[in-house]
Design a protein around this motif. Structure first.
Motif, mmCIF file in Angstrom:
data_model
loop_
_atom_site.group_PDB
_atom_site.id
_atom_site.type_symbol
_atom_site.label_atom_id
_atom_site.label_comp_id
_atom_site.label_asym_id
_atom_site.label_seq_id
_atom_site.Cartn_x
_atom_site.Cartn_y
_atom_site.Cartn_z
ATOM 1 N N VAL A 187 16.003 3.344 17.459
ATOM 2 C CA VAL A 187 15.695 2.515 16.084
ATOM 3 C C VAL A 187 15.863 3.555 15.070
ATOM 4 O O VAL A 187 15.544 4.612 15.033
ATOM 5 N N ALA A 188 16.248 2.851 13.806
ATOM 6 C CA ALA A 188 16.364 3.497 12.512
ATOM 7 C C ALA A 188 14.930 3.079 11.708
ATOM 8 O O ALA A 188 14.706 2.255 11.796
ATOM 9 N N GLY A 189 14.350 4.097 11.325
ATOM 10 C CA GLY A 189 13.211 3.949 10.783
ATOM 11 C C GLY A 189 13.043 4.644 9.231
ATOM 12 O O GLY A 189 13.723 5.707 9.197
ATOM 13 N N ILE A 190 12.107 4.027 8.570
ATOM 14 C CA ILE A 190 11.800 4.664 7.283
ATOM 15 C C ILE A 190 10.224 4.741 6.886
ATOM 16 O O ILE A 190 9.770 3.799 7.521
ATOM 17 N N ARG A 191 9.917 5.686 6.205
ATOM 18 C CA ARG A 191 8.340 5.945 6.084
ATOM 19 C C ARG A 191 8.207 6.118 4.520
ATOM 20 O O ARG A 191 8.767 7.005 4.048
ATOM 21 N N ALA A 192 6.886 5.347 4.090
ATOM 22 C CA ALA A 192 6.453 6.027 3.041
ATOM 23 C C ALA A 192 5.043 5.985 2.920
ATOM 24 O O ALA A 192 4.335 5.360 3.588
ATOM 25 N N TYR A 193 4.354 6.660 2.040
ATOM 26 C CA TYR A 193 2.997 6.771 1.788
ATOM 27 C C TYR A 193 2.550 5.949 0.533
ATOM 28 O O TYR A 193 3.085 6.256 -0.677
ATOM 29 N N TYR A 194 1.638 5.029 0.618
ATOM 30 C CA TYR A 194 1.189 4.259 -0.345
ATOM 31 C C TYR A 194 -0.301 4.527 -0.617
ATOM 32 O O TYR A 194 -1.061 4.327 0.679
ATOM 33 N N SER A 195 -1.034 4.412 -1.643
ATOM 34 C CA SER A 195 -2.584 4.127 -1.716
ATOM 35 C C SER A 195 -2.850 2.865 -2.642
ATOM 36 O O SER A 195 -1.764 2.426 -3.137
ATOM 37 N N GLY A 196 -3.837 2.174 -2.677
ATOM 38 C CA GLY A 196 -4.112 1.145 -3.410
ATOM 39 C C GLY A 196 -3.619 -0.512 -2.824
ATOM 40 O O GLY A 196 -3.691 -1.196 -3.419
ATOM 41 N N ILE A 197 -3.452 -0.308 -1.531
ATOM 42 C CA ILE A 197 -3.056 -1.442 -0.896
ATOM 43 C C ILE A 197 -4.323 -2.422 -0.574
ATOM 44 O O ILE A 197 -5.402 -1.935 -0.098
ATOM 45 N N THR A 198 -4.335 -3.575 -0.835
ATOM 46 C CA THR A 198 -5.488 -4.506 -0.500
ATOM 47 C C THR A 198 -5.179 -5.105 0.698
ATOM 48 O O THR A 198 -4.204 -5.207 1.407
ATOM 49 N N GLY A 199 -6.515 -5.776 1.372
ATOM 50 C CA GLY A 199 -6.346 -6.433 2.469
ATOM 51 C C GLY A 199 -6.242 -5.505 3.801
ATOM 52 O O GLY A 199 -6.004 -6.445 4.974
ATOM 53 N N LEU A 200 -6.670 -4.249 3.775
ATOM 54 C CA LEU A 200 -6.621 -3.716 4.913
ATOM 55 C C LEU A 200 -8.067 -3.982 5.578
ATOM 56 O O LEU A 200 -9.058 -4.274 5.267
ATOM 57 N N HIS A 201 -7.897 -3.986 7.090
ATOM 58 C CA HIS A 201 -8.933 -4.312 8.086
ATOM 59 C C HIS A 201 -10.375 -3.375 7.942
ATOM 60 O O HIS A 201 -9.818 -2.101 7.757
ATOM 61 N N ALA A 202 -11.404 -3.945 7.802
ATOM 62 C CA ALA A 202 -12.415 -3.004 7.844
ATOM 63 C C ALA A 202 -12.452 -1.884 8.804
ATOM 64 O O ALA A 202 -13.137 -0.987 8.839
ATOM 65 N N ASP A 203 -12.018 -2.175 10.132
ATOM 66 C CA ASP A 203 -12.026 -1.393 11.398
ATOM 67 C C ASP A 203 -10.463 -0.839 11.665
ATOM 68 O O ASP A 203 -10.401 -0.225 12.585
ATOM 69 N N ASN A 204 -9.716 -0.692 10.324
ATOM 70 C CA ASN A 204 -8.579 0.124 10.376
ATOM 71 C C ASN A 204 -7.690 -0.316 11.384
ATOM 72 O O ASN A 204 -7.047 0.528 11.976
ATOM 73 N N LEU A 205 -7.656 -1.567 11.597
ATOM 74 C CA LEU A 205 -6.618 -1.895 12.422
ATOM 75 C C LEU A 205 -5.082 -1.705 11.967
ATOM 76 O O LEU A 205 -4.876 -1.968 10.942
#
Length: 413
Positions: A187-205
């Motif tokens: 698998v070819a993959g790419i990764r980035a780090y973001y902050s300020g994303i909305t809608g994340l689950h309260a239990d960090n799913l």
């Protein structure tokens, strides 16, 4: 500089470090060599399954406790799957979980921190000799063991047994074991780090989005401490090559134009660069050992073909490699025939799950079928519980690896 050792481990990432820790707690000295100097970054999805804490606890409960107390990780309680039809389903790692101390089945943390944590644990062990900043590039099998050296030959190691744990681009894997990258199992993959994303689950799913424009790949969002998240896309190399996909462009276009993602990312900030990496999949059975050597981790091509999670599998194989090394030392037998027991153990323990994930990977090539499975699971509490249980029940994984299970599911039996 000449070193002599019974066991030389090439690579100090999770696979190599775990091998060395298990050997140390059995009282067996070893030499660990890595080309990097820690702490160092490693491009990855940063998701770690419950296998990690389980495995570390089996080696030494103190290591697992120190990891649980670490501030650099974010506890995660499950996975959110989102199909191409936008139907989502939350699957906890443990049915009916309560957020109790020490309870999470998984967590997310940057490899920069996790890998350095394991290296620091190595430094606690007097049986482990750690050499950083040295790249082993030459391997010569001689009578009595391997002669290893760097390119210039300034560092030489005589080892009775070699454990290659130096990642997806391992020269030892290619040159000695004869295993090469195959686009159908990579698998070819790419990764980035973001902050300020909305809608994340309260239990960090952690989130896996099988969006129509990305299939047969998927987009992930893994929450990290401090409001950050690891965001990326993974796609089978065979497909990416055939379709001439630019994964970086695909990621940015999806976050900017997808009707759901553009709302969630409209105030998000990208930190650093978008980096790529390869994932050697365990979707094909391979020979993982030979005369006086074993492969572990990404060098052994053991990454889960469906979720892309490889650290847990790497550490499980690493512990088995250490146990096999101990048996070889005790018998003074490092033959290929004897080391084949390591392969058998790896595929006995990890094989059913890898088979199941390979079938699921093929399933997502057909969006309508994956959509149907998600719709059925959304209405079927028993099926949801089964999917949760698959994360920690080996017998169920074996059941889910059989075609008959899916046939009965689709026929409503």
């Amino acid at each position: 500089m000449m070193f002599e050792t019974k066991v030389c481990i090439i690579g100090a990432g999770p696979a190599g470090a775990t091998t060395a820790l298990q050997l140390a707690y059995m009282g067996i000295p070893c030499l660990v060599i890595d080309k990097a100097v820690f702490p160092r970054d490693k491009v990855c999805g940063d998701g770690l399954s419950g296998k990690v804490l389980t495995l570390l606890s089996r080696i030494d409960k103190g290591i697992a406790e120190r990891l649980q107390q670490a501030a650099f990780k974010e506890d995660s309680w499950g996975v959110t799957f989102v199909a191409a039809n936008r139907m989502g389903m939350n699957i906890p790692y443990k049915p009916g979980y309560q957020k109790l101390p020490g309870e999470p089945r998984g967590f997310v943390c940057k490899r920069l921190h996790f890998d350095n944590f394991l290296v620091e644990e190595l430094k606690r062990c007097p049986q482990v000799q750690l050499m950083q900043g040295t790249a082993i590039t030459r391997y010569q099998l001689e009578e009595g063991g391997y002669l290893l050296s760097d390119e210039a030959g300034t560092v030489q190691v005589k080892a009775q047994l070699v454990i290659a744990a130096n990642g997806a681009h391992s020269g030892f894997t290619k040159d000695v074991a004869g295993i090469h990258m195959e686009p159908a199992h990579y698998v070819a993959g790419i990764r980035a780090y973001y902050s300020g994303i909305t809608g994340l689950h309260a239990d960090n799913l952690i989130e896996l989005h099988f969006l129509k424009n990305i299939l047969p790949g998927y987009l992930w969002i893994f929450p990290l401490p401090g409001g950050e998240a690891n965001v990326g896309i993974g796609m089978l190399s065979k497909v990416a090559r055939r379709k001439k996909v630019n994964l970086k462009k695909m990621l940015l276009d999806t976050l900017q134009h997808d009707p759901v993602m553009k709302e969630r990312f409209k105030n998000a900030t990208l930190h650093g660069s978008i980096d790529g990496y390869g994932l050697p999949l365990g979707s094909k059975k391979r020979r993982l050992s030979g005369e006086r050597y074993m492969l572990v981790g990404d060098a052994a091509f053991l990454i889960d073909p469906f979720t892309g999670e490889g650290i847990g599998n790497a550490m499980y194989a690493a512990r088995m490699a250490a146990q096999q090394a101990a048996a070889c030392i005790a018998a003074n037998d490092y033959s290929a025939a004897t080391l084949l027991a390591y392969d058998e153990n790896v595929y006995r323990v990890l094989g059913p799950e890898l088979q199941m994930s390979t079938r699921l990977q093929r399933l997502i090539r057909y969006p309508w079928l994956f959509n149907l499975l998600m719709r059925m699971a959304a209405r079927n509490t028993q099926l949801q519980e089964l999917m949760s249980a698959m994360f920690h029940e080996v017998d169920l994984r074996k059941k889910l690896a059989t075609p008959q299970f899916y046939l009965k599911l689709l026929l409503g039996r």
